[in-house]
Design a protein around this motif. Structure first.
Motif, mmCIF file in Angstrom:
data_model
loop_
_atom_site.group_PDB
_atom_site.id
_atom_site.type_symbol
_atom_site.label_atom_id
_atom_site.label_comp_id
_atom_site.label_asym_id
_atom_site.label_seq_id
_atom_site.Cartn_x
_atom_site.Cartn_y
_atom_site.Cartn_z
ATOM 1 N N LYS A 221 0.833 -1.203 0.000
ATOM 2 C CA LYS A 221 0.000 0.000 0.000
ATOM 3 C C LYS A 221 0.862 1.245 0.000
ATOM 4 O O LYS A 221 1.907 1.282 0.645
ATOM 5 C CB LYS A 221 -0.905 0.016 1.235
ATOM 6 N N GLU B 212 -4.934 1.800 9.155
ATOM 7 C CA GLU B 212 -5.009 0.530 8.420
ATOM 8 C C GLU B 212 -4.033 -0.489 8.988
ATOM 9 O O GLU B 212 -4.338 -1.677 9.090
ATOM 10 C CB GLU B 212 -4.737 0.763 6.924
ATOM 11 N N ALA C 290 -5.474 -1.843 12.135
ATOM 12 C CA ALA C 290 -6.588 -2.758 11.900
ATOM 13 C C ALA C 290 -6.133 -4.068 11.246
ATOM 14 O O ALA C 290 -6.957 -4.918 10.919
ATOM 15 C CB ALA C 290 -7.634 -2.059 11.032
ATOM 16 N N GLY C 291 -4.821 -4.219 11.032
ATOM 17 C CA GLY C 291 -4.301 -5.461 10.453
ATOM 18 C C GLY C 291 -4.597 -5.615 8.978
ATOM 19 O O GLY C 291 -4.609 -6.713 8.444
ATOM 20 N N LYS C 292 -4.842 -4.472 8.281
ATOM 21 C CA LYS C 292 -5.224 -4.554 6.867
ATOM 22 C C LYS C 292 -4.030 -4.524 5.921
ATOM 23 O O LYS C 292 -4.196 -4.551 4.712
ATOM 24 C CB LYS C 292 -6.153 -3.375 6.515
ATOM 25 N N VAL C 293 -2.820 -4.395 6.485
ATOM 26 C CA VAL C 293 -1.645 -4.265 5.624
ATOM 27 C C VAL C 293 -0.869 -5.582 5.588
ATOM 28 O O VAL C 293 -0.433 -6.071 6.621
ATOM 29 C CB VAL C 293 -0.716 -3.135 6.138
#
Ligand SMILES: [Zn+2]
Ligand SMILES: [Zn+2]
Length: 339
Positions: free
Chosen positions: A309, A322, A325-328
């Motif tokens: 990202k 992000e 929130a563990g989205k990477v």
């Protein structure tokens, strides 16, 4: 966001135009103001010498923009990776080249302004490594996550034929798998609770993978080591849940390298520490020479870090949200230049 005057480098100083700054978990700790300590307590970074306001960003890659009058070997336009773990130079750690463990650290992005910025002033050209031929975005994370993984693998100090367990297949764990395959002849076992991440680790060279949510990880390790246990375990999670399992995976004379900063505490069976002659140790980032080695491994194509990202400077909070929130998966970077 704040407009600041662009610094003019003097003496050994170098002004680097930031191409990419990696967004690291420790930036989250800075943002939140500290770490979880034992019994749910909170360890404030300000009690550990951090002063706000601060520009974060310790994984910095960019190009040389301007140099002080004493700088040698660098010129405008050179592609560079910044070694951020700067010490004061005089303590016992600094004296043996371990500035990352300095008693009075001056780390960029933690104790002085870092790379969440269009430009960053580096105190000396000695902290720069040339990275011609490498991609600036993906190379940035070598300065922290890559370096930490490299240093942990070295501290684990395994011999050919040994078993090395890597706990956690996040960015650091995946990097450690590649490094372990590149610089040791150990059997590399990855443990995680996410099958996709385990698959990725296998692709990168892990010899065995254990899903620790469905299997008893320490029992599995005993099973594949003739009941003996692993010579080394590197715990990149190192929380209340993983740490006891990591200790239980060790063979007699085994070494546990604790790396993760999720916090908490660990109950130890004190008699077992001498009876089985365990070594429990920590690893925190790494020394300049290790970063030089890592850049060489990257140039040889033996390691790669994944940037998934990209954010602009004014999206820094979004990037941190992000990550939290563990989205990477792999690394997120901020690219401060609007180009
Ligand atoms: Zn020092
Ligand atoms: Zn970091």
């Amino acid at each position: 966001m704040e407009e600041l005057a662009i610094p003019k480098p003097k003496y050994d100083q170098v002004l680097v135009r930031v191409k990419s700054a990696g967004v690291c978990h420790s930036d989250l700790h800075l943002w939140e103001g500290g770490y979880v300590g034992p019994g749910g307590s909170f360890m404030k970074v300000e009690d550990r010498g951090v002063k706000f306001p601060l520009t974060p960003g310790h994984e910095v890659a960019g190009t040389v923009e301007d140099i002080g009058e004493s700088v040698i070997g660098f010129q405008k336009g050179d592609k560079v990776l910044v070694y951020p773990w700067i010490g004061e130079g005089l303590c016992p750690a600094c004296r043996v080249g371990e500035e990352h463990l300095c008693d009075s650290p001056r780390t960029l992005g933690i104790y002085q302004n870092g790379g969440y910025s269009e430009y960053v002033l580096i105190p000396s050209y000695k902290y720069l490594i040339k990275i011609d031929g490498l991609d600036l975005e993906s190379t940035a994370s070598l300065a922290c996550s890559g370096l930490t993984a490299y240093s942990a693998v070295k501290i684990a100090h395994v011999q050919a034929g040994n078993t090395m367990v890597i706990v956690g297949a996040g960015g650091l764990g995946l990097m450690a798998v590649q490094i372990a395959k590149a610089i040791t002849n150990a059997r590399v076992v990855i443990a995680d609770i996410n099958d996709n991440k385990l698959q990725e680790a296998k692709k990168l060279g892990a010899d065995e993978a254990i899903n620790s949510s469905s299997a008893d990880a320490s029992k599995t390790i005993k099973d594949i080591t003739a009941g003996l246990g692993s010579e080394a375990v590197i715990d990149f999670v190192n929380n209340t849940k993983t740490a006891p399992t990591s200790v239980n995976m060790l063979r007699k004379r085994g070494k546990l390298v604790m790396v993760g900063l999720f916090g908490g505490s660990l109950d130890l069976n004190l008699a077992l520490i001498p009876l089985r002659a365990y070594t429990l140790t920590g690893a925190y980032t790494g020394k300049f020479a290790d970063l030089v080695d890592m850049v060489a491994l990257a140039k040889m194509g033996k390691i790669r870090s994944v940037v998934s990202k990209r954010f602009k400077l004014d999206q820094a909070n979004e990037a941190l949200e992000e990550l939290k929130a563990g989205k990477v998966i792999g690394r997120a970077v901020l690219n401060p230049q609007n180009e």
